[in-house]
Design an enzyme around this catalytic site. Sequence first.
Site, PDB file in Angstrom:
ATOM      1  N   GLY A   1      -3.173   3.967   4.402  1.00 57.53           N
ATOM      2  CA  GLY A   1      -4.430   4.668   4.931  1.00 57.53           C
ATOM      3  C   GLY A   1      -5.912   4.542   5.356  1.00 57.53           C
ATOM      4  O   GLY A   1      -6.665   4.717   5.745  1.00 57.53           O
TER       5      GLY A   1
ATOM      6  N   TYR B   1      11.275  -3.535  -6.673  1.00 57.48           N
ATOM      7  CA  TYR B   1       9.560  -3.518  -7.122  1.00 57.48           C
ATOM      8  C   TYR B   1       9.276  -3.496  -7.965  1.00 57.48           C
ATOM      9  O   TYR B   1       9.381  -3.643  -9.278  1.00 57.48           O
ATOM     10  CB  TYR B   1       9.631  -1.661  -6.947  1.00 57.48           C
ATOM     11  CG  TYR B   1       9.982  -1.624  -5.077  1.00 57.48           C
ATOM     12  CD1 TYR B   1      10.366  -2.047  -4.895  1.00 57.48           C
ATOM     13  CD2 TYR B   1      10.093   0.048  -5.696  1.00 57.48           C
ATOM     14  CE1 TYR B   1       9.800  -1.896  -3.028  1.00 57.48           C
ATOM     15  CE2 TYR B   1      10.073   0.646  -4.130  1.00 57.48           C
ATOM     16  CZ  TYR B   1      10.251  -0.025  -2.546  1.00 57.48           C
ATOM     17  OH  TYR B   1      10.912   0.650  -2.042  1.00 57.48           O
TER      18      TYR B   1
ATOM     19  N   LEU C   1       2.064   7.023   5.130  1.00 58.54           N
ATOM     20  CA  LEU C   1       0.590   6.795   5.571  1.00 58.54           C
ATOM     21  C   LEU C   1      -0.045   5.773   6.011  1.00 58.54           C
ATOM     22  O   LEU C   1      -1.635   6.130   6.429  1.00 58.54           O
ATOM     23  CB  LEU C   1      -0.357   7.285   3.888  1.00 58.54           C
ATOM     24  CG  LEU C   1       0.580   8.910   3.094  1.00 58.54           C
ATOM     25  CD1 LEU C   1      -0.037   8.994   1.637  1.00 58.54           C
ATOM     26  CD2 LEU C   1      -0.920   9.592   3.949  1.00 58.54           C
ATOM     27  N   ALA C   2       0.484   4.510   6.143  1.00 57.24           N
ATOM     28  CA  ALA C   2      -0.156   3.754   7.094  1.00 57.24           C
ATOM     29  C   ALA C   2      -1.414   2.775   5.878  1.00 57.24           C
ATOM     30  O   ALA C   2      -2.136   2.524   6.592  1.00 57.24           O
ATOM     31  CB  ALA C   2      -0.631   4.549   7.953  1.00 57.24           C
TER      32      ALA C   2
ATOM     33  N   PHE D   1      -5.799   5.945   8.454  1.00 60.71           N
ATOM     34  CA  PHE D   1      -6.333   6.783   9.395  1.00 60.71           C
ATOM     35  C   PHE D   1      -6.969   7.306   8.341  1.00 60.71           C
ATOM     36  O   PHE D   1      -7.563   8.756   8.494  1.00 60.71           O
ATOM     37  CB  PHE D   1      -5.154   7.726  10.206  1.00 60.71           C
ATOM     38  CG  PHE D   1      -4.797   6.846  10.794  1.00 60.71           C
ATOM     39  CD1 PHE D   1      -5.662   5.949  12.535  1.00 60.71           C
ATOM     40  CD2 PHE D   1      -2.732   6.593  10.972  1.00 60.71           C
ATOM     41  CE1 PHE D   1      -4.347   5.786  12.952  1.00 60.71           C
ATOM     42  CE2 PHE D   1      -2.829   5.923  11.842  1.00 60.71           C
ATOM     43  CZ  PHE D   1      -2.895   4.786  12.742  1.00 60.71           C
ATOM     44  N   THR D   2      -6.674   7.636   6.465  1.00 61.06           N
ATOM     45  CA  THR D   2      -7.442   8.389   6.122  1.00 61.06           C
ATOM     46  C   THR D   2      -8.524   7.656   5.259  1.00 61.06           C
ATOM     47  O   THR D   2      -8.915   8.171   4.077  1.00 61.06           O
ATOM     48  CB  THR D   2      -6.481   9.382   4.837  1.00 61.06           C
ATOM     49  OG1 THR D   2      -6.191   8.213   4.359  1.00 61.06           O
ATOM     50  CG2 THR D   2      -5.114   9.596   5.967  1.00 61.06           C
TER      51      THR D   2
END
Length: 311
Positions: free
Chosen positions: A224, A50, A221-222, A226-227
């Site tokens: 965002g 990372y 959370l994909a 869906f948010t």
Amino acid sequence: MADRVLYGCMGLGGTWDTRPYGAADIDEAEAAVRAALDVGITTFDHADIYRHGKAESVFGEVLARAPGLRERIVLQTKCGIRLPDGDRPGLYDLRGDRIVQRVEESLTRLRTDVIDVLLLHRPDPLADPEDVAKALLSLHEQGLVRQFGVSNMSAEQIAHLRGYLGVPLVANQLEMSLHRRDWCEAGVLVNTPAAAANGFPLGTLEYCRENGIALQAWGSLARGRFTGCQETPAEHATADLVAALAEAKGTTPETIVLWWLQRHPAGIAPVIGSARPDRIRACRDAVQQEPGLTHEEWYELWITARGAPLP
């Protein structure tokens, strides 16, 4: 009890290259860690690659700033991927001596003397399971790693590896979300034409549940979808449904998306990776409460996200 939600540290450490991190990157990491702790998250997920190792390094800086914090948290990291370097392409490497080397480097960057959980990041086709087992046992006996797991592996791959190990595997981290649903749909698409297009290895969730291997969901959370930012009609419809459920239940859209994963009986623990404290805090109810979705609401989210009825 293990954390319901893990904090994924991939977003910490500045740029995705070898340029050094600075004081602002340490401050950003500290703010993210504090936000995670504030909502009750105590497990922090890393990987040696990372930010080219900088995510672990800035986390080590945060630990150095906060005496006593290390004893309050669970440190998890991964090894097994080598990033591209010049003309050399990226590849996977689970040779035993390289596993040991990578762990020693992670310990140095994290400024700790033990890793709580080490995951093998990706399957390496050239890995010798006996060689891998010897390396893991050595790390365990030296007290450098307490527990082991895998990431992105199927039931058959895990079973094969377990046949050589003298230590248990405690986790399997997979991409799972309301957007990445193949893990959920693999079972219901059996005996349908759509099954051929689903590449998720059938039986992996069941195998993990039967053998006490905790399921962790990266990408939970994909990004965002869906948010925040939607691209397709199904994503727009799902985002509207997520927002409506959040308002009705007095919580946040992020919580609804995570509850969808947590509501599954496999006991999936989402990994959230935002570096923004406000978005981390928006996941508070997913950390502190049981999933507040009914059977029907869970299915409504699934079918809306699919953009098509179930078979």
